[in-house]
Design an enzyme around this catalytic site. Structure first.
Site, short mmCIF file in Angstrom:
data_model
loop_
_atom_site.label_atom_id
_atom_site.label_comp_id
_atom_site.label_asym_id
_atom_site.label_seq_id
_atom_site.Cartn_x
_atom_site.Cartn_y
_atom_site.Cartn_z
CB CYS A 76 -0.88 -0.04 1.24
SG CYS A 76 -1.45 1.55 1.80
CD GLU A 77 0.08 5.15 -4.23
OE1 GLU A 77 0.78 4.59 -5.09
OE2 GLU A 77 -0.63 6.14 -4.46
CG HIS A 78 -2.47 5.94 0.88
ND1 HIS A 78 -3.81 5.76 0.66
CD2 HIS A 78 -2.01 6.74 -0.11
CE1 HIS A 78 -4.16 6.45 -0.41
NE2 HIS A 78 -3.09 7.04 -0.91
CG HIS A 79 -1.09 3.16 5.68
ND1 HIS A 79 -2.18 3.12 4.85
CD2 HIS A 79 -1.40 4.04 6.66
CE1 HIS A 79 -3.13 3.94 5.30
NE2 HIS A 79 -2.68 4.51 6.40
CD GLN A 117 -8.47 -3.96 -3.65
OE1 GLN A 117 -8.11 -4.02 -2.48
NE2 GLN A 117 -9.59 -4.52 -4.07
CG HIS A 145 -6.06 -3.09 1.74
ND1 HIS A 145 -5.42 -2.20 0.91
CD2 HIS A 145 -6.92 -3.78 0.97
CE1 HIS A 145 -5.92 -2.32 -0.31
NE2 HIS A 145 -6.82 -3.27 -0.30
CB CYS A 147 -2.67 -0.02 6.12
SG CYS A 147 -3.70 -0.02 4.65
#
Ligand code: ZN
Length: 185
Positions: A76-79, A117, A145, A147
């Site tokens: 995941c690119e956010h976390h 995703q 996910h 995260c």
């Protein structure tokens, strides 16, 4: 290619940031381990899906081709936490098909990146549209996910489902129904 030096420095700082001693025995090799691991899990950064989709075969019968339950692991690119699950890919050929293993290889190209995703589904669909030029593509992803589930925002094991349609799948509801029936959802 990842910059292993930068990753090692960053992980050392991260460990200090959480209040750890990066020099204690259990952690002393951690920056190096993570740098090596990132080389593998972000290997898709330097890859082009065209590589896997350039060899196609002619077909007479343009009925839907479905490859389902392709397992993937992404980040995941956010976390920078894993998300993982299955992807189902269908396309309606326009006179040409690719080898089935090439669909799984295309998934790897986009999974092994800092990713979202929905974005991953769109990138897979667009790569197929561009390189195979089928009448349409449908991609469905089901993933857990970490995260979300590890932090207890959602129940452990809950999955996020997303779908992308291109070409004939956008207009043809019966075709989408057929996809869902064949996937078994
Ligand atoms: Zn996340």
């Amino acid at each position: 290619m990842v910059d292993q030096d930068k990753i090692r420095q960053a992980v050392t700082l991260l460990l200090e940031g959480i209040g750890e001693d990066p020099n204690r025995p259990g952690l002393v090799e951690t920056p190096d381990r993570i740098a090596k691991m990132y080389e593998e899990i972000f290997a898709g950064m330097g890859q082009d899906a065209a590589e896997h989709l350039k060899i196609t075969f002619p077909v007479q019968d343009n009925t839907m081709v479905l490859e389902k339950d392709i397992t993937f692991y992404s980040t995941c690119e956010h976390h920078l936490m894993p998300f993982f699950g299955q992807v189902h890919i269908a396309y309606v050929p326009n006179g040409r098909v690719v080898g089935l293993s090439k669909l799984a290889r295309t998934v790897e190209v986009f999974a092994r990146r800092a990713q979202l995703q929905e974005q991953m589904g769109a990138q897979i669909a667009d790569a197929l549209m561009r390189h195979l030029q089928p009448a349409g593509v449908m991609v469905m992803l089901e993933a857990e996910h970490l995260c979300m589930t590890m932090r207890g925002v959602k129940k452990p094991g809950s999955r996020t489902v997303s779908m992308v349609t291109r070409g004939v799948f956008e207009q043809d509801a019966a075709l989408r129904q057929n996809f869902l029936l064949m996937v078994g959802r």
